[in-house]
Design a protein around this motif. Structure first.
Motif: not given
Length: 229
Positions: A58-67, A151-155, A157-165, A126-130
């Motif tokens: 996500t440093r190279t290809y930013p996205r707001e949804y999580e995989v 203790p929540f992460t992007s996993i 929520i299904g979204f990554r920051k800066p998405n405010p969900t 927190s956004d998780v890596a990969y």
């Protein structure tokens, strides 16, 4: 009145002692996985695996949804000739490579304990890596979990920051208004996330570099949060 503090995890509560962009570590991480799982990778396999993983950087290809991690590894498997009989072991070895030097910031536990003593809600977002599974992140903050309500992460929520969900979900879970929340993080996306959710933003900047992300507050140590609540 501030009733809740939401924290980013990496480089905020804990330090990974790794570069923010893990691309330079792809090859050694895969080599470690091959060794520990007794696999056989050709040079083409390494090249294709690295190329597939890069698309989730996500440093190279930013996205707001999580995989999720399974989806990432299934994609990697489709690009290589080597068969991986135990994908869960392969994932464990791969992700553990990036987590071998994790440490809490010295003041983190004291600050979280004091927040709880003051009856403040404490959460993480927190956004998780990969697509890293939550079990790894929770292991990294195991010494702090007793103080964390959600203790929540992007996993989760299904979204990554800066998405405010994620902030909206946490506010609903806590039954707390947005104007009663502080969000603390170390990156520009953390501040943007807070702004997008209309909560107060706190940038923790432990360096001497000037960082102007539009933050409402800037602190050098987590201890300074207590002056804001």
């Amino acid at each position: 009145m501030i009733k809740a503090v939401i924290f980013d995890i990496g480089e905020t509560l804990i330090k990974y002692n790794k570069p923010l962009n893990w691309s330079v570590l792809y090859r050694p991480a895969f080599e470690n996985m091959v060794k520990e799982c007794r696999l056989t990778f050709t040079e083409a396999d390494y090249k294709n695996a690295i190329q597939a993983l890069t698309m989730y950087n996500t440093r190279t290809y930013p996205r707001e949804y999580e995989v999720k991690s399974d989806d990432i590894f299934i994609d990697i498997l489709s690009k290589i000739t080597c068969t991986i009989p135990d994908i869960n072991k392969a994932k464990h070895v791969f992700y553990s490579f990036f987590r071998n030097e994790v440490s809490e910031y010295p003041e983190a536990e004291d600050v979280l304990r004091e927040l709880k003593e003051k009856a403040k809600k404490v959460c993480t977002l927190s956004d998780v890596a990969y697509g890293m599974d939550n079990k790894y992140v929770l292991e990294d903050i195991k010494g702090l979990l007793k103080y964390i309500d959600f203790p929540f992460t992007s996993i989760d929520i299904g979204f990554r920051k800066p998405n405010p969900t994620g902030i909206f979900v946490l506010a609903e879970q806590m039954l707390i208004r947005l104007d009663e929340i502080l969000f603390v993080g170390d990156e520009e996306k953390d501040i943007k996330c807070a702004k997008n959710a209309r909560v107060k933003s706190v940038l923790i900047n432990r360096s001497s570099a000037r960082k102007c992300y539009g933050q409402d507050y800037e602190i050098k140590s987590l201890k300074e949060i207590m002056m804001l609540v």
